[in-house]
Design an enzyme around this catalytic site. Sequence first.
Site, PDB file in Angstrom:
ATOM      1  N   ASP A   5      -8.324  -3.695   2.879  1.00  0.00           N
ATOM      2  CA  ASP A   5      -7.139  -4.525   2.607  1.00  0.00           C
ATOM      3  C   ASP A   5      -7.264  -5.933   3.178  1.00  0.00           C
ATOM      4  OD1 ASP A   5      -5.706  -2.419   1.354  1.00  0.00           O
ATOM      5  OD2 ASP A   5      -5.202  -1.591   3.314  1.00  0.00           O
ATOM      6  N   ASP A  26      -3.560  -1.555   5.644  1.00  0.00           N
ATOM      7  CA  ASP A  26      -3.932  -1.044   6.962  1.00  0.00           C
ATOM      8  C   ASP A  26      -5.440  -0.906   7.143  1.00  0.00           C
ATOM      9  OD1 ASP A  26      -4.353   0.993   5.210  1.00  0.00           O
ATOM     10  OD2 ASP A  26      -3.178   2.503   6.272  1.00  0.00           O
ATOM     11  N   ASP A  36       0.856  -1.166   0.000  1.00  0.00           N
ATOM     12  CA  ASP A  36       0.000   0.000   0.000  1.00  0.00           C
ATOM     13  C   ASP A  36       0.906   1.235   0.000  1.00  0.00           C
ATOM     14  OD1 ASP A  36      -2.280   1.547   0.160  1.00  0.00           O
ATOM     15  OD2 ASP A  36      -2.402   1.440   2.341  1.00  0.00           O
TER      16      ASP A  36
END
Length: 1095
Positions: free
Chosen positions: A736, A732, A381
Amino acid sequence: MGKGGEDLGINKQTSGSESSNSEPWAKDVRECEDHFGVSVEKGLTTDDVAKRHQIYGLNELEKPEGTSLFKLILEQFNDTLVRILLAAAVISFVLAFVDGDEGGEMGITAFVEPLVIFLILIVNAVVGIWQETNAEKALEALKEIQSQQATVTRDGVKLSSLPAKELVPGDVVELRVGDKVPADMRVVRLISSTLRVEQGSLTGESEAVSKTTKAVEENADIQGKKCIVFAGTTVVNGSCVCLVTHTGMSTEIGRVHSQIQEASQHEEDTPLKKKLNEFGEALTMIIGLICALVWLINVKYFLSWESVDGWPRNFKFSFEKCTYYFEIAVALAVAAIPEGLPAVITTCLALGTRKMAQKNALVRKLPSVETLGCTTVICSDKTGTLTTNQMAVSKLVAMGSRIGTLRSFNVEGTSFDPRDGKIEDWPVGRMDTNLQMIAKIAAICNDANVEQSENQFVARGMPTEAALKQVLVEKMGFPEGANKASSLANGDVLRCCRLWSELEQRIATLEFDRDRKSMGVMVDSSSGTKLLLVKGAVENVLERSTHIQLLDGSTQELDQYSRDLILQSLHDMSMSALRCLGFAYSDVPSDFATYDGSEDHPAHQQLLNPSNYSSIESNLTFVGFVGLRDPPRKEVRQAIADCRTAGIRVMVITGDNKSTAEAICREIGVFEADEDISTRSLTGKEFMDVKDQKNHLRQSGGLLFSRAEPKHKQEIVRLLKEDGEVVAMTGDGVNDAPALKLADIGVAMGISGTEVAKEASDMVLADDNFSTIVAAVGEGRSIYNNMKAFIRYMISSNIGEVASIFLTAALGIPEGMIPVQLLWVNLVTDGPPATALGFNPPDKDIMKKPPRRSDDSLITAWILFRYLVIGMYVGVATVGVFIIWYTHSSFMGIDLSQDGHSLVSYSQLAHWGQCSSWEGFKVSPFTAGSQTFSFESNPCEYFHQGKIKASTLSLSVLVAIEMFNSLNALSEDGSLVTMPPWVNPWLLLAMAVSFGLHFVILYVPFLAQVFGIVPLSLNEWLLVLAVSLPVILIDEVLKFVGRLTSGYRYSPRTPPAKQKTEYSLTSVLIQYTKTVQVKVTVTVMINEICSEFVT
């Protein structure tokens, strides 16, 4: 509500149909009211609510039906190796009952063996069930995100505390600042001038998102649904009225819930566990073949017949002999399975987790340590992992000394800490009037705060405003000769903002709205003047500006040249993915000349209508602007370079916009500064439209996927895994979690990560730092290399045990070692040296080598040959010392006759079963420690009860050889001359512990009775050493040959094609050396012993 409205709702929630213009975000407010059969003013009626409750149920996430305890117990035995051990335990127990009439020492020993095996299996089942019942906490964590209460209008009455689970589609809900959104809802009316929602945990966006009542395109992605607020997100600014469109499992968070469940069902075993499962199936056949071979060799001892006319007649069957060789088969099964290996693996991985924890990588699942070692792709990410997730000003542009000139200052720092970095070329203590005005506007026209929490600075409010108010302003310093150092005096790092607040008292606030894109405040200055301070989008502020302020504070009319110059500078900064905010001021309008904030003042009425704000914020004087961004972490660029050196590809998957993500990727080295990335940077939608997606993912170098939704992340991970990649995925947010669950290694953020992401992950980063992942990969490779050393060590020991039992059966001599002794060696004696091999120092170039493939062999054919040779020597030595005691009074000058035992010929020993037919056969009593063994009544017991001394010698030789063999495992090819034992002092300590444990069972009478052994004399220990030490010399010769032929044996490596496992003996042994059962199938006692030793 009409029946048609009900049907529409049913289709929407249950079938998910995508009929034209049916989506609420694509309808205007009136169409939404008609669609759900409700009036926004009155809400649903009680009858409507009751009907919809029957249709949609409660607004909560489903809890999947758990697996029954009985099924969980059965699943723990759904493993080939476990079934082999279970069969061995059952057979041992039956044989113990059959032989129970013998009593005495051998009777006790017979029952110890099955009890130990049963203990291992019971603890394995308990631990397995505990793991299963704790595996799906991610789904429970999702429920914590859901709102508990809501303000709802029903029957024309506002209910302020209705349980959120009672909401149904069509309910009218009011949201205010700080509220958690209870369901997916369509915004139908704004109460405040603006509405912002923090939805980054669901969509991956780095900033709070402005919401509107205007409809959007029906095929808009989740980030583009500007008129929808999603369940589980939080209102950070403004208030509004919404219409519930989806509840429970039909919400976006409900879809994530379903995706987590789906990903959980597709979890794959780690590479090593896959190999062990393959090996277990093959081992079943191999053990069966060897047992059959042993029986064929010895069938003459329990089955005989006479040949009459060429046909077998008069069969004679000995049940006693049959059960004896059955016991040998059980011993063979026990010897072939490395029962102690799981304990050692678990301990080594636990040690690895401690090392990783010191580097801020918290491992939640032990097997992930091993998987990290073969990671080939890291899908990361952007926000919070590659970047700090803390907005920071990186550039400040002020007006020059004359019209048509600008000044530019670069601002350092990547966090909310005012002490982090400085402003380059800043006139410390000599701030001119123009810079003072910029500092004043940034400090006063601002609603955010920065608070110091322990050693960190945390933003309260909008991160963008926090970066301006209490980071930039503090770095700028105070104008009255107070530089940054003085602003830090008395430990107050936020002194400048407080001083500005004292000098400029706010008397009114003109809230930000999406139309004028700016915020304004009226201040009553200590100088006695009233000013209007404005900040907002540069283009909008500039459009309402008529003048500019120069360096000395003088103002000039804003001409077209200056306007174009500012816009060009703005364009350049925007291309660098900076978010720009402009600053301007003016005298307050004449109506507000006497305004003091009182609601009774006539001008106050103008502030109650946001449509007046644009006219109030007019005729402004433009003073400058700043560029902000979520800056990349300082260490990330080097970490990505390390990944490239280590052969690991980095892919960035983010929900943020494309231009911002591309700029960050260029800066951190995912892309080169001038690289053409048109084929490497795609949005999630664009990737889904690519025809050959796998080919796109195979591109060398970095890749970027922006505006990615959860389904895009899952698809990318799935395709990579199908292509043979070992994928580590970071995340996070709630969005996800499914991809984290699906990846080989799910890595969650410890600081910014949601509980959902953490529970779905295998590893949590305590510092949210990408470089920590890279360090963890290096540690995983080091752990794996050390695991190779002790796996080879333990497997060579098991080969020796199998060889020993096979030779015993083949030669027809009495059984040298019983199963409980082999269990002791496999579980306890081998444990400490194997664990100590995990302390071997890591290679210096460990992150300069490409990642190993998940199907790579742990050992080469040459190493396999070496350990077959060593294993055969172990078999010869253990059987040989048994024969020597029975047939020799001395060996290599060592006197063995001191105990007074009788000697027999090798022929007699090999045909001991015929002892009862020997005429005049007698044996003398012999001593062992304080015991005397006499066989006057039955001399044939000399080969049964009397073998206790020879059996003790065999066991002691096995232990000693395995201790010396652990020294051979220090290096694959390195001699003990170049890598002496003291390079790993833990190994020397471990050898001492193992020898100590062996002495305990030898010289503690009760334990000696349990294990069926007796104390040895000094001469007998000399015999043990004389037979054991050659194992070092043999392996040194083999290592020397290996070094000489290494150039011929190693050739350039090509990735092997995936092949079906062939169950030949050689391939099974290779598979065996490639595998370890990482599932925690080990007793608590063994883990505690190993842990205490390590500590």
